[in-house]
Design an enzyme around this catalytic site. Structure first.
Site, PDB file in Angstrom:
ATOM      1  N   GLU A 174      44.007  33.180  41.186  1.00 35.64           N
ATOM      2  CA  GLU A 174      43.075  32.051  41.286  1.00 35.64           C
ATOM      3  C   GLU A 174      41.649  32.518  41.056  1.00 35.64           C
ATOM      4  O   GLU A 174      40.884  31.903  40.326  1.00 35.64           O
ATOM      5  CB  GLU A 174      43.197  31.383  42.670  1.00 35.64           C
ATOM      6  CG  GLU A 174      42.441  30.055  42.777  1.00 35.64           C
ATOM      7  CD  GLU A 174      41.025  30.180  43.287  1.00 35.64           C
ATOM      8  OE1 GLU A 174      40.292  29.178  43.231  1.00 35.64           O
ATOM      9  OE2 GLU A 174      40.602  31.261  43.734  1.00 35.64           O
ATOM     10  N   GLU A 175      41.307  33.630  41.702  1.00 34.02           N
ATOM     11  CA  GLU A 175      39.906  34.084  41.695  1.00 34.02           C
ATOM     12  C   GLU A 175      39.458  34.578  40.324  1.00 34.02           C
ATOM     13  O   GLU A 175      38.285  34.535  40.010  1.00 34.02           O
ATOM     14  CB  GLU A 175      39.717  35.209  42.723  1.00 34.02           C
ATOM     15  CG  GLU A 175      40.098  34.836  44.160  1.00 34.02           C
ATOM     16  CD  GLU A 175      39.078  33.928  44.828  1.00 34.02           C
ATOM     17  OE1 GLU A 175      38.115  33.522  44.148  1.00 34.02           O
ATOM     18  OE2 GLU A 175      39.255  33.632  46.019  1.00 34.02           O
ATOM     19  N   HIS A 196      46.654  30.464  47.180  1.00 34.38           N
ATOM     20  CA  HIS A 196      46.735  31.586  46.230  1.00 34.38           C
ATOM     21  C   HIS A 196      46.858  32.950  46.902  1.00 34.38           C
ATOM     22  O   HIS A 196      46.307  33.198  47.966  1.00 34.38           O
ATOM     23  CB  HIS A 196      45.583  31.563  45.226  1.00 34.38           C
ATOM     24  CG  HIS A 196      44.215  31.763  45.798  1.00 34.38           C
ATOM     25  ND1 HIS A 196      43.665  33.003  45.979  1.00 34.38           N
ATOM     26  CD2 HIS A 196      43.282  30.877  46.204  1.00 34.38           C
ATOM     27  CE1 HIS A 196      42.435  32.867  46.461  1.00 34.38           C
ATOM     28  NE2 HIS A 196      42.170  31.594  46.623  1.00 34.38           N
TER      29      HIS A 196
HETATM   30 ZN   LIG Z   1      40.419  30.738  47.328  1.00 31.08          ZN
END
Ligand SMILES: [Zn+2]
Length: 286
Positions: free
Chosen positions: A149-150, A103
């Site tokens: 993603e986070e 990511h």
């Molecule tokens: Zn990661």
């Protein structure tokens, strides 16, 4: 979940000792999930700071202990962003895909060198290795740099949505998001144990000389997870490096380029490329 739970008992704020075995001055950030509980301020402090606070709380001299907390974090509105996809076309199966992904985003206090700069580079590196070797894969090989993603994994969700919409047949998806450390092997997510056994019987010996032969059942990754529901045939695989040092730097200002070992990073990319090659040549089914 801590702040929400503490709020129920009347806490006005929560201080978290950073989750690492390293004793240093780096606080670790991460997700906070309040559920339906009141949103009280929550902050992580470093392990050294936590020890200091703990000593103060125990000391008879410094009572009562006062803690001043100023929090200026804010959640900004969503903006349009993109996954980045690179692809080598397959020579035989034009609707079959093997993907490797990491990511692009990282927490704002860090460079995100290991989380997940290394994963992104390894994904691109698999394609570069195949090109350098003039290897012509049977299936389409994709490197996917996922966005967000986070903070909600919207990139992974969108990727799976589009894969289903375009009727793409993903044979396997590999995620590298556990740091760019010395590779150890791969974990197979939610597959029939007999398949893991078969992979061990057929491929373990090939990977053993490089010590990347740890082929086990286990998790894969947040970004490829949505493929599970949308594309039932896909086999999800997590790249597993030696993650002993990962949580010393994960989500801290210390997750920087200088803390990536070039040789370890390259070994990881080479082992992922090896697995992709095996899947491309022999498939991945019982
Ligand atoms: Zn990661």
């Amino acid at each position: 979940m801590g702040p929400g739970a503490a709020a129920k008992y009347g806490a006005v704020a929560v201080i978290v000792r950073s989750l690492t075995s390293a004793l240093d001055d780096y606080p670790h950030t991460g997700n906070t999930n309040y559920g339906n509980n009141p949103k009280i301020p929550a902050a992580a402090i470093s392990t050294i700071a936590a020890n200091k606070l703990s000593e103060l709380l125990k000391s008879k001299v410094a009572q009562p202990v006062q803690f001043y907390l100023k929090d200026n974090c804010q959640m900004l509105p969503d903006v349009l962003s993109y996954n980045v996809v690179g692809e080598i076309k397959g020579t035989e199966n034009n609707n079959k895909y093997i993907t490797i992904g990491g990511h692009l985003d990282s927490w704002d206090l860090a460079e995100g060198a290991h989380d997940d700069g290394t994963g992104v580079m390894q994904s691109a590196e698999v394609l570069r290795i195949f090109k350098a070797l003039s290897y012509k894969p049977k299936n389409n090989i994709r490197a996917v740099f996922f966005m967000n993603e986070e903070n909600g994994h919207k990139g992974g969700t969108k990727y799976a949505e589009l894969a289903a919409q375009n009727h793409e047949n993903h044979i396997a998806a590999i995620e590298t998001d556990e740091g760019g450390f010395t590779p150890r092997g791969f974990s197979f997510d939610g597959v029939n144990p007999a398949l893991v056994q078969k992979v061990n019987v057929q491929w373990k010996k090939l990977l053993e000389p490089y010590e990347v032969d740890h082929l086990i059942p286990g998790g894969s990754g947040t970004d490829i997870e949505p493929l599970k529901s949308q594309v039932p045939s896909v086999i999800l695989i997590g790249f597993r490096p030696d993650s002993q040092r990962y949580f010393d730097i994960h989500h801290t200002p210390n997750d920087i380029f200088e803390n990536v070992n070039k040789r370890e990073l390259e070994l990881g990319a080479a082992s992922i490329a090896s697995l992709v090659y095996l899947i491309d040549q022999h498939g991945l089914s019982l």
